[in-house]
Write a protein that holds these residues in place. Structure first.
Motif, PDB file in Angstrom:
ATOM      1  N   VAL A   1      -2.589  12.250   5.695  1.00  0.00           N
ATOM      2  CA  VAL A   1      -1.208  11.767   5.662  1.00  0.00           C
ATOM      3  C   VAL A   1      -1.000  10.804   6.826  1.00  0.00           C
ATOM      4  CG1 VAL A   1      -0.318  13.856   4.550  1.00  0.00           C
ATOM      5  CG2 VAL A   1      -0.328  13.692   7.056  1.00  0.00           C
ATOM      6  N   ASP A   2       0.067  10.012   6.729  1.00  0.00           N
ATOM      7  CA  ASP A   2       0.428   9.107   7.828  1.00  0.00           C
ATOM      8  C   ASP A   2       1.472   9.732   8.745  1.00  0.00           C
ATOM      9  OD1 ASP A   2      -1.203   6.990   6.891  1.00  0.00           O
ATOM     10  OD2 ASP A   2       0.374   6.309   5.521  1.00  0.00           O
ATOM     11  N   TRP A   3       2.240  10.665   8.220  1.00  0.00           N
ATOM     12  CA  TRP A   3       3.363  11.222   8.963  1.00  0.00           C
ATOM     13  C   TRP A   3       3.686  12.631   8.464  1.00  0.00           C
ATOM     14  CZ3 TRP A   3       7.155  11.911   5.206  1.00  0.00           C
ATOM     15  CH2 TRP A   3       7.054  11.088   4.088  1.00  0.00           C
ATOM     16  N   VAL A   4       4.383  13.371   9.302  1.00  0.00           N
ATOM     17  CA  VAL A   4       4.904  14.681   8.925  1.00  0.00           C
ATOM     18  C   VAL A   4       6.394  14.678   9.224  1.00  0.00           C
ATOM     19  CG1 VAL A   4       4.860  17.170   9.328  1.00  0.00           C
ATOM     20  CG2 VAL A   4       2.726  15.853   9.429  1.00  0.00           C
ATOM     21  N   ALA A   5       7.204  14.989   8.222  1.00  0.00           N
ATOM     22  CA  ALA A   5       8.657  15.030   8.386  1.00  0.00           C
ATOM     23  C   ALA A   5       9.102  16.455   8.686  1.00  0.00           C
ATOM     24  CB  ALA A   5       9.346  14.518   7.125  1.00  0.00           C
ATOM     25  N   ILE A   6       9.751  16.620   9.814  1.00  0.00           N
ATOM     26  CA  ILE A   6      10.320  17.914  10.190  1.00  0.00           C
ATOM     27  C   ILE A   6      11.739  17.980   9.619  1.00  0.00           C
ATOM     28  CG2 ILE A   6      10.953  19.419  12.104  1.00  0.00           C
ATOM     29  CD1 ILE A   6       7.914  18.861  11.804  1.00  0.00           C
TER      30      ILE A   6
ATOM     31  N   ASN B   1      -2.986  12.296  15.757  1.00  0.00           N
ATOM     32  CA  ASN B   1      -2.639  10.870  15.672  1.00  0.00           C
ATOM     33  C   ASN B   1      -1.852  10.544  14.402  1.00  0.00           C
ATOM     34  OD1 ASN B   1      -3.724   9.817  18.117  1.00  0.00           O
ATOM     35  ND2 ASN B   1      -5.774  10.030  17.258  1.00  0.00           N
ATOM     36  N   LYS B   2      -0.889  11.404  14.090  1.00  0.00           N
ATOM     37  CA  LYS B   2       0.020  11.171  12.981  1.00  0.00           C
ATOM     38  C   LYS B   2       1.442  11.041  13.535  1.00  0.00           C
ATOM     39  CE  LYS B   2      -3.514  11.453  10.404  1.00  0.00           C
ATOM     40  NZ  LYS B   2      -3.859  12.558   9.517  1.00  0.00           N
ATOM     41  N   LEU B   3       2.298  10.373  12.788  1.00  0.00           N
ATOM     42  CA  LEU B   3       3.650  10.107  13.251  1.00  0.00           C
ATOM     43  C   LEU B   3       4.590  11.282  12.976  1.00  0.00           C
ATOM     44  CD1 LEU B   3       3.988   6.415  12.029  1.00  0.00           C
ATOM     45  CD2 LEU B   3       3.977   7.169  14.419  1.00  0.00           C
ATOM     46  N   PRO B   4       5.335  11.739  13.972  1.00  0.00           N
ATOM     47  CA  PRO B   4       6.339  12.776  13.742  1.00  0.00           C
ATOM     48  C   PRO B   4       7.670  12.161  13.327  1.00  0.00           C
ATOM     49  CG  PRO B   4       6.106  12.391  16.096  1.00  0.00           C
ATOM     50  CD  PRO B   4       5.164  11.443  15.412  1.00  0.00           C
ATOM     51  N   PHE B   5       8.114  12.493  12.130  1.00  0.00           N
ATOM     52  CA  PHE B   5       9.418  12.061  11.638  1.00  0.00           C
ATOM     53  C   PHE B   5      10.357  13.272  11.615  1.00  0.00           C
ATOM     54  CE2 PHE B   5       7.795   8.359   8.733  1.00  0.00           C
ATOM     55  CZ  PHE B   5       7.437   7.652   9.858  1.00  0.00           C
TER      56      PHE B   5
ATOM     57  N   GLU C   1       0.839  -1.190   0.000  1.00  0.00           N
ATOM     58  CA  GLU C   1       0.000   0.000   0.000  1.00  0.00           C
ATOM     59  C   GLU C   1       0.879   1.247   0.000  1.00  0.00           C
ATOM     60  OE1 GLU C   1      -3.295  -0.160   2.875  1.00  0.00           O
ATOM     61  OE2 GLU C   1      -2.765  -2.260   3.182  1.00  0.00           O
ATOM     62  N   THR C   2       0.266   2.392  -0.219  1.00  0.00           N
ATOM     63  CA  THR C   2       0.998   3.658  -0.300  1.00  0.00           C
ATOM     64  C   THR C   2       0.876   4.447   0.994  1.00  0.00           C
ATOM     65  OG1 THR C   2       0.578   3.790  -2.675  1.00  0.00           O
ATOM     66  CG2 THR C   2       1.247   5.817  -1.576  1.00  0.00           C
ATOM     67  N   SER C   3       1.970   5.041   1.411  1.00  0.00           N
ATOM     68  CA  SER C   3       1.972   5.938   2.566  1.00  0.00           C
ATOM     69  C   SER C   3       2.392   7.331   2.099  1.00  0.00           C
ATOM     70  CB  SER C   3       2.928   5.435   3.640  1.00  0.00           C
ATOM     71  OG  SER C   3       3.004   6.370   4.707  1.00  0.00           O
ATOM     72  N   ILE C   4       1.580   8.311   2.438  1.00  0.00           N
ATOM     73  CA  ILE C   4       1.857   9.700   2.058  1.00  0.00           C
ATOM     74  C   ILE C   4       2.166  10.512   3.307  1.00  0.00           C
ATOM     75  CG2 ILE C   4       0.920  11.779   0.967  1.00  0.00           C
ATOM     76  CD1 ILE C   4      -0.898   9.896  -0.667  1.00  0.00           C
ATOM     77  N   GLY C   5       3.179  11.345   3.202  1.00  0.00           N
ATOM     78  CA  GLY C   5       3.549  12.205   4.318  1.00  0.00           C
ATOM     79  C   GLY C   5       3.723  13.639   3.876  1.00  0.00           C
TER      80      GLY C   5
END
Length: 250
Positions: free
Chosen positions: A41-46, A69-73, A18-22
């Motif tokens: 989105v699944d995540w946000v990249a700092i 409830n999103k992942l911090p990258f 599957e696809t994951s968008i951030g």
């Protein structure tokens, strides 16, 4: 939020093709973090490498992302023990590591990202364990950070097979500007050498059961479908800075 639960969910998503968008953030504003993470989105990249963000910004940015409830990258600023430690102790769920060129440096950074006995990251009171309040559970039930090495130059391209065979790599992310610059065609994403190189990275990653991904710079949603159709699973969609630029009157 239970980071381990959400990271495991993301890993299953990629393993199921599957696809994951951030989202990608360069401005140190928790309001922007909250807006970006409220999207699909699944995540946000700092972006600590090229963004205008300091370590002291991270806790508030992470809180805003976790609120939805999103992942911090974090795209760490350099390949060092300090950069890894600072990001994870502030509460990052995953690391995007720039300019990976060989398996040895990647294995070393993965070891630095995990607590003993699975790695050699230092242990102490920090924001990630609520400054000691949650320390016992933190060391008893540690999560394995989501690891995404970036392929951004010819050396990484040459060693892509070995890099994608490293244990605990979750996905590969292509940095299009740096990779194209390394190929002497900076920003020329239709250049045959760039297209061929991206294809090699993608096929090698897939052959080693690792998801490949790419950073789409322009905020054009149709580009997401294009990259998915090309076989990419991990999509970093645009940047907050570029999104603001597109709204300006020229």
């Amino acid at each position: 939020m239970d980071k381990k639960l959400f990271i495991d969910k993301l890993r299953r998503k990629l393993k199921n093709n599957e696809t994951s968008i951030g989202a990608w953030q360069q401005i140190g504003s928790s309001e922007i973090s909250e807006i970006l993470s409220s999207s699909n989105v699944d995540w946000v990249a700092i972006d600590m490498e090229h963004g205008c963000i300091s370590n002291s910004n991270l806790p508030n940015l992470f809180r805003a992302i976790e609120l939805n409830n999103k992942l911090p990258f974090v795209r760490i600023q350099e390949k060092s023990s300090k950069a890894v430690k600072d990001a994870l102790e502030a509460g990052a769920a995953g690391l995007i590591i720039p300019m990976i060129e060989n398996k040895d440096e990647l294995e070393d950074l993965i070891s630095l990202s995990n607590l003993p006995p699975n790695g050699r990251r230092g242990i102490g009171f920090c924001r990630a364990n609520q400054y000691g309040i949650n320390f016992k559970n933190y060391i008893k039930n540690p999560f394995r950070p989501f690891i995404v090495p970036m392929i951004e130059n010819i050396e990484g391209l040459r060693n892509i097979d070995a890099i994608t065979k490293v244990i605990n790599v979750d996905a590969i992310l292509i940095g299009p500007y740096d990779l194209s610059a390394s190929l002497n065609c900076c920003g020329e994403f239709d250049n045959s050498n760039f297209v061929k190189s991206v294809d090699i990275i993608k096929k090698t990653a897939k052959g080693n059961n690792i998801a490949s991904g790419i950073h789409i710079i322009e905020p054009v949603k149709e580009r997401i479908t294009e990259e998915i159709n090309k076989g990419h699973q991990l999509i970093a969609f645009s940047l907050d800075t570029v999104m603001l630029q597109t709204l300006m009157v020229n």
